[in-house]
Design a protein around this motif. Sequence first.
Motif, PDB file in Angstrom:
ATOM      1  N   THR A 275      10.009  94.770 -78.429  1.00  0.00           N
ATOM      2  CA  THR A 275       9.716  93.621 -77.564  1.00  0.00           C
ATOM      3  C   THR A 275      10.930  93.029 -76.847  1.00  0.00           C
ATOM      4  O   THR A 275      10.880  92.797 -75.636  1.00  0.00           O
ATOM      5  CB  THR A 275       9.016  92.534 -78.404  1.00  0.00           C
TER       6      THR A 275
ATOM      7  N   ASP B 266      11.532  93.000 -72.833  1.00  0.00           N
ATOM      8  CA  ASP B 266      11.723  91.754 -72.080  1.00  0.00           C
ATOM      9  C   ASP B 266      12.983  91.825 -71.228  1.00  0.00           C
ATOM     10  O   ASP B 266      12.992  91.408 -70.065  1.00  0.00           O
ATOM     11  CB  ASP B 266      11.804  90.552 -73.040  1.00  0.00           C
TER      12      ASP B 266
ATOM     13  N   SER C 186       4.330  94.965 -71.392  1.00  0.00           N
ATOM     14  CA  SER C 186       4.306  93.811 -72.304  1.00  0.00           C
ATOM     15  C   SER C 186       2.963  93.099 -72.271  1.00  0.00           C
ATOM     16  O   SER C 186       2.438  92.701 -73.310  1.00  0.00           O
ATOM     17  CB  SER C 186       5.408  92.821 -71.938  1.00  0.00           C
TER      18      SER C 186
ATOM     19  N   ARG D  10       0.176  92.383 -75.492  1.00  0.00           N
ATOM     20  CA  ARG D  10       0.255  91.005 -75.970  1.00  0.00           C
ATOM     21  C   ARG D  10      -0.895  90.553 -76.855  1.00  0.00           C
ATOM     22  O   ARG D  10      -0.750  89.637 -77.664  1.00  0.00           O
ATOM     23  CB  ARG D  10       0.352  90.064 -74.778  1.00  0.00           C
TER      24      ARG D  10
ATOM     25  N   GLU E  96       2.945  95.098 -81.947  1.00  0.00           N
ATOM     26  CA  GLU E  96       3.605  94.919 -80.657  1.00  0.00           C
ATOM     27  C   GLU E  96       3.887  96.253 -79.950  1.00  0.00           C
ATOM     28  O   GLU E  96       3.987  97.289 -80.599  1.00  0.00           O
ATOM     29  CB  GLU E  96       4.906  94.125 -80.874  1.00  0.00           C
TER      30      GLU E  96
END
Length: 501
Positions: A219, A223, A231, A235, A240
């Motif tokens: 993650t 990002d 992503s 979500r 993840e």
Amino acid sequence: MSPVPIEIVLPGQARVDALAVPVSLPLTGEGARIVDEKLGGRLARLVESGELRGDRNEALLLHVDAGLDAPRVVVVGLGKRDELDLDAFRSAGAAAAHALQRVGGTLAWLLDDSLDVPLPEQAGALVEGTILGGYSPGAWKTQDGEKRPKAVERIVIGHFDTQELREAAERAALLAERTNRARDLANMPPNELNPHTLGERAKELAQEHEHLTCDVLATRELDELEMGALSAVGRGSRNEPRLIVLRYDPPGARGDVVLGLVGKSITFDTGGISLKSAPSMEDMKGDMAGGAGCLHGIGAVAALGLPVRAIAVLAAAENMPGGDAFRPGDILRAANGKTIEIINTDAEGRLVLADALWYARREGATHILDLATLTGAMELALGDLYAGYFANDDEWSERIRRAGDRSGDLLWPFPLHRRYRRYVDSAFADMKNGSTLRQGSPVLAAKFLEEFSGDGPWAHVDMAGPGFLERSRGDYLRVPGGTGYGVRLIAQLTELLASEL
Ligand code: BES
Ligand code: MN
Ligand code: ZN
């Protein structure tokens, strides 16, 4: 796991559990003639009585007391002589494996020198079919070992040893075993396989090979790379998302090519907020089959030691509804800076691929092939045999098509015409991920992906049909579930690239 060992010895020189004879009538092949003679004309009598016809998928298991170095003979049909192709041999291999599923052990193949197919190709396809046809998806059954179907453990080719024959048979055993590993991944239930555990599998694979390395981006790194599309899809799930990256960097590789393999790896696709209906939703565990093909495809390339650099990028996420899930109406920003209006959260594959395609180019991929179980409409169009594919470059397209035909991972071209761009035009953002018009869904998806494919040859393979089977295909893929589509295609394509050195 290692490939089934191969031995090449003259017929009659090895004691085996079964002797397999591929036949196409009339019985002119040397192998069939030898067996017929040693059994006192029994094969000829079976032809006469109509019990042996040589039809595709026909398998006749005979027990023999004496005369041969095996207690059993399995005669398998190849179909009509003028319709013979490699799939006929693969299917014959699978028919033999099936007939011997209570026996397992060592199987010896005789070849047919009276047919137009060269002997190394016959041997390769028979070996491939034997191993693919012996695959069982029932690894989670708790029944005692004795009742489990047994796979062939060792394969003997009854012929004098030549380098060509040996190479073809060993290559086939390797590719079939890798294909079965990709099937295992697709068959894994989504409570066992999620983006994290898929990443662990990729790391284990990299450990097996020199020159193959693996990085798993989680993650925080996603990002940092501003991968807003991958992503967003991930979500809604507590599992993840991950971007799983394998790099193959062999010594002496050709300098001008980096093959980029990009795989849709949705470990379960509920559709998200645009929830799918219940029937067959369980098959959506196979929505990572493209990623499995890329993973074991690059693994096969490394195991074969092919002198072509390659990178595999698996975009892994679980598409779930939930309090934090992305929604229709959301506008996302992908890693390449383009904005996407979400029409349907069930069109998630193209979203995760968008960021993965961008990443593959950023990491130097010159020629890209993406594999994805992308649209239900492609399965409706082509069924479970062919995948449909789109390419932005004629030469690349032709190479892929050729690799498909030879490898058995069949594909058929679809158009990427400029005037389809309007299918993804959005009133609010640079593009949208779906449409309420029920038209050209596979093309829309391809036009969407094109926006992220960067500069250079790229092809998108929509393998929704052949990637995961609801039932036996009646050829060498005899069981439901994952097929390992893409492993053989990738190996064959890389061999083509290597041969142009
Ligand atoms: N994973 C599915 C496509 C799929 C369906 C693969 C059936 C294999 C068998 C994909 O994510 C999907 O849901 N596609 C939608 C897109 C639509 C919402 C624009 C489809 O094809 O219906
Ligand atoms: Mn979907
Ligand atoms: Zn999907």
